[in-house]
Design an enzyme around this catalytic site. Structure first.
Site, mmCIF file in Angstrom:
data_model
loop_
_atom_site.group_PDB
_atom_site.id
_atom_site.type_symbol
_atom_site.label_atom_id
_atom_site.label_comp_id
_atom_site.label_asym_id
_atom_site.label_seq_id
_atom_site.Cartn_x
_atom_site.Cartn_y
_atom_site.Cartn_z
ATOM 1 N N GLY A 241 -4.479 -0.946 -4.579
ATOM 2 C CA GLY A 241 -5.207 -0.107 -5.529
ATOM 3 C C GLY A 241 -5.246 1.334 -5.077
ATOM 4 O O GLY A 241 -4.329 1.814 -4.413
ATOM 5 N N GLU A 265 -2.936 -1.464 0.338
ATOM 6 C CA GLU A 265 -1.764 -0.733 -0.159
ATOM 7 C C GLU A 265 -2.301 0.234 -1.195
ATOM 8 O O GLU A 265 -2.834 -0.181 -2.221
ATOM 9 C CB GLU A 265 -0.756 -1.734 -0.741
ATOM 10 N N CYS A 302 3.128 1.764 -7.825
ATOM 11 C CA CYS A 302 2.879 2.413 -6.517
ATOM 12 C C CYS A 302 4.142 3.062 -5.998
ATOM 13 O O CYS A 302 4.089 3.900 -5.104
ATOM 14 C CB CYS A 302 2.430 1.415 -5.463
#
Lengths: 530, 530
Positions: A241, A265, A302
């Site tokens: 997140g 992460e 991400c």
């Protein structure tokens, strides 16, 4: 499956209550039924007590038995696939084909971990045989292998409601390594979470394993998650997140009376370096590829390339082509209204602050209550970029920043100044790359994965994948949250000295029944001890 | 070698100054020449800058070249062995044969790491080959291996002036993994540190490697160490010492703008469980073995058994024999006056608080200015032990605590209540052990090494050794500071996607010139790719 709205505490249902929240359809802004109920403090205690109780039982199982559980979960997800994908679409606004693909990835990774368990060598079994005649002192019989840590708290991610959520990579790898899991469901997709949680619950039941191996806790806020990370029975944390959320969990985990590993992460800007040869040879295809990558999934990956280094010289048509492409785009569906609003604000701020120049922006859609983001592209000189480190921070959504550089030695300085990222990408000819050895050497210390002539979005689930990188991309740059190496996060080596053969775990016994690869007196071998 | 008293900054000498400190001979209390000078802030900056500069060069070396450096250091230590042992004896009071053994252990572990580098498979090379025809999406070529973290700060330990100090396990494993090292010398043995530092410096020079691979900083206080851990160029910390010191470093490492891994081995009480069968069969030899273990090295080992669970019933002659043995002992030479004073106070406090009963105490020697500790043994009931968790805290020195238990189920409760330790030991018959499966399962989650019918003092340097354990024994229960797995602490996996063969590190190239074991498409093999 019917949705109950209550947490799953082992094989028990949690309670309802006054306090409720609902999923929201980000395409319309409408609330979704049913209501969901935050887990109570008592339920959290029950879940952790069950996990603690199940922990030694689960740890003592052989890998083949754990593999069966993972395959059963995968099969259950496939069976419930239609319901899962439909609900995930309602709650996330992600397109159905993407969710079908993500479901396949989720079941695929469960099966890949099962493969690894069945083969068995992953435990890093080591045997140093006794040397009773050694002078001046005899050597004992010393053996070690990786063992589970204990109950793991997993936080579901908003941007992958399947692959990084209830039965996602963190849960799969923690279970594979023999750890009970307590998932804190992401509040943006509670219904999806419940269906998946029920599948796991049922698989555990059908496997005849202790119910405490898995619990699922709901909460719309942070209270349950904070209590979970602080709970003495929790031995590790996994999170995907925001930097804000991840860093808060890191602090909580480090400040416990017993600090525990925290794998967060937290995303990154994934610098992409276009070297001169590549720009000359294929500028147009680079513009197209880059646009596809930074807008994929509405830029909510991400691994989105958020900073792109482009040579000053000869980049006009590349920039023009990219700007034209972006200007022709429409608004992009975002995961939640919150994410859309945050993205919009970040873009406005970038425009108003004027540190970077807006090159092109998609036309925004009229406000229909849904969560929409307009793709946008900015540019800046390398000097300006170096002066404003905040420009290298992640903007979650369909935007990227071109950074124009002059000499390649300046590029090296820029790379050296980067903090940790998940990935870095180099686009170049083979000659470009041969001359960029120093750049590669610097990037090795900055990221978990370096790509050549590709795009970082799209993370393959395999044995060699590293989806990690130094802080602030993750909390622990020694780890990956994707691929089979992710299991190693939830293990520690344990050593047995002078144990009778039959008292050892199977992997360390003389006979090596499973034929796993072991390091015996420093030599890797599958041969049993004589 | 002449002692200069100044820090070693790469291949340069540090400066002298006003502020000085000296080693102390703990056998006499006398100051030793020469004076030593704390490293200045400028010297620390120089050392870190040199380390940072050397980092990519050192990381790019193949394992065989790094192995040569380790062997050269080992040979240099052997050449200077007489001077090293003589100075270490003066500064630590440790007996010469012990120090000769420790020197052999230190050179042996350097050579063992060299063996591992020469074999090469330790890097965990993984290759997932491209699948260009895969549907719906092709798979890229994905490869990963372990790479170094960058400059490591190592803190020398007081109790192993060779094996856990300047060229000890932390330095050896960090160098083996390809990381430059900056050692903060322990102030109790600065002369030993300087001789060993000079050996390393010379080995680097003779190997033609960048001088920044190694620096040695002196300081009598904590200032230099704190600045080192906070320095942005430092990427990991290794420490062996007290809980107070280790936990302070953990906090510093976690509070940095970029948190870094901190490996602190902080000692423990190493519970030893005597099961009824063993007590019946060999109580007398247990009493003798235990006395030898807890007084070995004057009880100044992190693996000293400091808590011993003994059955209530049938233990009279065991206790008598142990008490008689301890009462007949003389004072034991301690490492420093500070450690001796702290030990004396802890024993006095244990007596005066009355939570445990003093069974026997050696006669103390008259005060001759030296550092002396009197062996002492205490006993307590299991109930009292459980009520006073502080009784399980480490007392560094020649003392142990017998905990009398009634039923074996109470033993299980006691084991469950333990925090993390480095080791646990079970003494029993094979039948005892067969009935103690639950105990073993609990201990697995509490310690790094479980011994059967042995003593935890004496830590073998080998491939399977785990000298680690959950907090508070260490800062990171996923690691070991002894044995070849210690290298893994200073590495992280890095992934290369679609790299041309010749741009890859040697270990990941198709041809596998070194014939290392690799995981290719999920299969372990030494075969080159076709």
């Amino acid at each position: 499956m019917d949705l109950s709205g209550v947490s799953l505490i082992g094989d028990q249902a949690g309670s309802t209550g006054q306090d409720v929240f609902r999923g929201i359809n980000p395409q319309t802004g409408a609330s979704l039924e049913p209501a969901f109920y935050p887990a109570t403090a008592t339920e959290l205690e029950q879940a952790t007590a069950l996990a603690q109780e199940a922990s030694p039982v689960f740890a003592a199982l052989d890998g083949v038995t754990r593999a069966k559980l993972l395959r059963r979960i995968a099969d259950g997800l496939t069976e419930e696939g239609a319901a899962i994908v439909e609900r995930a679409h309602l709650e996330s606004g992600l397109p159905l084909p993407r969710l079908q693909g993500e479901l396949g990835r989720t079941t695929g990774q469960l099966k890949l971990f099962a493969d690894v368990l069945e083969e068995g060598s992953w435990v890093d079994a080591r045997i140093d045989e006794a040397l009773p005649e050694r002078k001046p002192l005899p050597r004992s019989d010393i053996r070690s292998m990786l063992r589970p840590l204990g109950p793991v708290a997993v936080f579901g991610a908003s941007n992958f409601p399947l692959a990084f959520s209830v039965a996602g990579g963190d849960t799969a790898s923690a279970l594979a390594a023999g750890n009970p899991v307590i998932v804190k469901a992401h509040p943006a997709h509670p219904g999806t979470s419940e269906i998946v949680g029920q599948v796991i619950q049922k698989a555990i039941q059908e496997s005849g394993l202790p119910a405490g191996i898995f619990s699922l806790l709901f909460d719309s806020g942070i209270e349950v998650g904070v209590a979970l990370v602080k709970h003495p029975q929790i031995k590790a944390v996994a999170f995907t997140g925001s930097a804000l959320g991840g860093q808060a969990l890191m602090r909580l985990a480090a400040a416990r009376p017993e600090p525990i590993p925290c794998y967060a992460e937290m995303g990154s800007t994934n610098p992409l370096f276009i070297l001169p040869g590549a720009l000359r040879e294929r500028g147009a295809s680079l513009a197209q590829g880059l646009q596809g990558s930074f807008t994929l999934g509405s830029g909510q990956f991400c691994t989105k390339p958020g900073v792109v280094f482009v040579p000053d010289s000869g980049s006009e048509s590349f920039v023009e082509s990219l700007s034209g492409g972006v200007a022709s785009l429409g608004g992009h569906q975002m995961l939640t209204n919150g994410i859309a609003a945050k993205y919009g604000n970040a873009i406005e701020q970038r425009v108003s602050e004027g540190k970077a120049q807006l090159l092109a922006c998609a036309q925004s859609l009229p406000d229909n209550g849904g969560a929409v983001g307009a793709p946008a592209i900015f540019s800046v000189s390398l000097e300006q970029f170096m002066q404003h480190p905040e420009l290298s921070e992640e903007v979650f959504g369909p935007t990227t920043l071109l950074v124009h550089y002059g000499a390649e030695k300046d590029l090296l300085a820029a790379a050296t100044s980067l903090h940790g990222h998940l990935t870095a990408t180099i686009h170049g000819t083979d000659e470009d790359l041969a001359q960029a050895q120093e750049l590669v050497a610097v990037l090795e210390t900055k990221v978990g994965r370096i790509l050549f002539n590709g795009y970082p979005t799209g993370v393959e689930v395999c044995h060699a994948m590293v989806h990690g990188g130094p802080f602030p991309a993750t909390s622990d740059g020694r780890s990956t949250s994707v691929g089979t190496q992710a299991m190693l996060r939830f293990t520690r080596p344990v050593c047995y000295q002078d144990f009778p053969n039959e008292a050892l775990p199977g992997e360390l016994r003389r006979e090596n029944v499973s034929g796993i690869m072991r390091l015996v007196n420093g030599n890797l071998t599958r041969v049993a001890q004589s």
